[in-house]
Each structure stands twice: as structure tokens, then as C-alpha cells.
Enzyme design. Sequence first.
Site, short mmCIF file in Angstrom:
data_model
loop_
_atom_site.label_atom_id
_atom_site.label_comp_id
_atom_site.label_asym_id
_atom_site.label_seq_id
_atom_site.Cartn_x
_atom_site.Cartn_y
_atom_site.Cartn_z
N ASN A 109 10.79 1.63 3.24
CA ASN A 109 9.53 1.70 3.99
C ASN A 109 9.60 2.86 4.99
O ASN A 109 10.68 3.28 5.40
CB ASN A 109 9.31 0.37 4.74
CG ASN A 109 7.86 0.17 5.16
OD1 ASN A 109 6.94 0.38 4.36
ND2 ASN A 109 7.66 -0.21 6.40
N THR A 133 5.55 -1.79 2.23
CA THR A 133 4.76 -2.80 2.93
C THR A 133 5.52 -3.26 4.16
O THR A 133 6.74 -3.38 4.13
CB THR A 133 4.45 -4.02 2.02
OG1 THR A 133 3.84 -5.04 2.82
CG2 THR A 133 5.68 -4.58 1.35
N ARG A 149 -4.41 -0.37 6.15
CA ARG A 149 -3.84 -1.03 7.32
C ARG A 149 -3.11 -0.07 8.27
O ARG A 149 -2.81 -0.43 9.39
CB ARG A 149 -2.86 -2.12 6.89
CG ARG A 149 -3.59 -3.26 6.28
CD ARG A 149 -2.66 -4.36 5.91
NE ARG A 149 -3.46 -5.50 5.53
CZ ARG A 149 -3.95 -6.38 6.38
NH1 ARG A 149 -3.70 -6.29 7.66
NH2 ARG A 149 -4.69 -7.37 5.95
N ALA A 178 0.80 -1.23 0.00
CA ALA A 178 0.00 0.00 0.00
C ALA A 178 0.83 1.28 0.00
O ALA A 178 0.42 2.29 -0.58
CB ALA A 178 -0.94 -0.01 1.20
N ILE A 186 -4.33 -3.71 -5.30
CA ILE A 186 -5.39 -4.13 -6.22
C ILE A 186 -5.86 -2.95 -7.07
O ILE A 186 -6.90 -3.01 -7.70
CB ILE A 186 -6.58 -4.74 -5.43
CG1 ILE A 186 -7.05 -3.78 -4.32
CG2 ILE A 186 -6.18 -6.09 -4.82
CD1 ILE A 186 -8.26 -4.28 -3.53
N ASP A 187 -5.08 -1.87 -7.08
CA ASP A 187 -5.49 -0.63 -7.73
C ASP A 187 -5.13 -0.55 -9.21
O ASP A 187 -5.50 0.41 -9.89
CB ASP A 187 -4.92 0.57 -6.97
CG ASP A 187 -3.41 0.48 -6.79
OD1 ASP A 187 -2.70 0.03 -7.71
OD2 ASP A 187 -2.94 0.87 -5.70
N HIS A 226 -25.98 -8.42 -11.85
CA HIS A 226 -25.75 -8.53 -13.28
C HIS A 226 -27.08 -8.42 -14.03
O HIS A 226 -27.95 -9.27 -13.82
CB HIS A 226 -25.07 -9.88 -13.58
CG HIS A 226 -24.52 -9.96 -14.96
ND1 HIS A 226 -24.23 -11.15 -15.58
CD2 HIS A 226 -24.19 -8.99 -15.85
CE1 HIS A 226 -23.75 -10.90 -16.79
NE2 HIS A 226 -23.71 -9.60 -16.97
N CYS A 230 -19.26 -11.74 -13.09
CA CYS A 230 -20.49 -12.21 -12.47
C CYS A 230 -20.23 -13.57 -11.83
O CYS A 230 -19.72 -14.47 -12.49
CB CYS A 230 -21.59 -12.29 -13.52
SG CYS A 230 -23.11 -13.02 -12.88
N HIS A 264 -2.97 -10.13 -5.23
CA HIS A 264 -4.32 -10.14 -4.67
C HIS A 264 -5.38 -9.70 -5.67
O HIS A 264 -6.50 -9.36 -5.29
CB HIS A 264 -4.38 -9.23 -3.43
CG HIS A 264 -3.60 -9.78 -2.28
ND1 HIS A 264 -3.02 -8.98 -1.32
CD2 HIS A 264 -3.28 -11.05 -1.94
CE1 HIS A 264 -2.39 -9.75 -0.43
NE2 HIS A 264 -2.52 -11.00 -0.79
#
Length: 229
Positions: free
Chosen positions: A204, A180, A32, A20, A97-98, A139, A121, A113
Site C-alpha cells: 500500500n 486498500t 476515497r 482502489a 467494481i470495475d 428500461h 432492471c 461489492h
Amino acid sequence: MDELQQLIDQAQQVTFLTGAGVSTASGIPDYRSKTGLYAGRQRPEELLSHDYFVAHPDKFWQFVKQSLYFPEAQPNIIHQKMAQIAATKGQVITQNIDGLDHKAGNQQVIEFHGNLYQTYCTQCQKDVPWQEYLADYRHPDCGGFLRPRIVLYGEGINEQVVQKSVRAIQQADVIIVVGTSFQVYPFAGLLQYRQPQAKLVAVNKTPLDVGQHGLMLTGDAAHIFAQLH
Ligand SMILES: [Zn+2]
């Protein structure tokens, strides 16, 4: 800092492991961290779990839509530098996940991830555009529940993704952990597959244990990556 540049220059294969902290400079909150999305709220393990999605698809959708999607976000200097390095001799394994590594033009990305912008769907298994998912979680074609192709708590990581990630770690002579604190398993367990001679670097905000021969750069990752040429 000079040492990091030198390590990258001399490396045969650089593998980045990111979290992140790479995307906060793009305006995406780190859920987090203490000041992040979940501070003072329900735990992410509950809200972003498979069970919660099944039991409350509507509330899950509300939460995901409002808290995780930042379609306007743009890649920052960290994504750009990693894309540049990966183009010749590297790979990125990200927990994020961006989709920002893809937006930065990086072709060597493993999204451990998953990716919020790939939606499908759960009933008819058809892919649907994420814009449709943000408009409605059902859907229109079949009435099934839509969801993003991300790994929820209680779900396993795709086996192919794990294998690719392990290979990327095994091939690397320099491994750079960025943004991270490495607390999420199985992601954190990937490091155990590294070559004994591989150099471990961590960038970090807070110091991490990189071992006796590792290199720890504590500070703002965007600032540190901006100094790479
Ligand atoms: Zn469907």
C-alpha cells in the site's frame, strides 16, 4: 521484495484482498483518497446510497455514469500478476467494481461489492447490457429503473459472496492486501477469519498495521508487482 516473491513461491494458497489502489494505475480514480473523485464534494456515502438511488434515480444515474464508468480502462500489471498467480493457487477478493480482474482473464475473482458492467432492471429484474444503462436509466421494456449490480451504501453484501470470501481467507496460508487502507466494513472484517499461521502481507502507498509477523511493503503497488516473476 525478495521476501514477497519467496512467500508467493512457497505458498499453497494465496488470497489477495484488493481495493482502489490496484486500479489507479489503470486510470480509475480512487474516490476515497484525498485527491480522488469526492474531494470537496458530497460524501460518497450519500451519493452512492440506496436511499439516494430510490429518491433521485436520475441524479444517481448522472453521477454514476460520469464518475464511475471507465469502459476503456485496461488491466495493469497488478491485475495481470494476480491473475497469473490465481490460475495455479490463488484467489482475489476485490472491493473494486470495475471488472478489471475479469478483463485480465482472472477466473478466481470474488467481486465483494459487485460489478458495474452487470446491469439490470429493478422492476422486471431482467439483465440489460451496461451500454443500455449508460444510454438511459429507464428500461425501455417496462419503464422500470435500471441499475448496476453493485452494493450501495445501506445495502447488504450477498450472503453467498460473504461465504465464498470467508472460505478464500480460511484456505490461504498467504494473504496479500493490495491497494486498500482497509477501512470499509464488512470487507475489512474478513481478515479475522484467517488461519493463525497465515502470513499477512500488505502492499500500500501508506503503511498499515500488519502485526508483528506481517510484512508491510510501502510504495507503489504497480512498481512492486512489476518486479514479481
Ligand atoms: Zn424492466
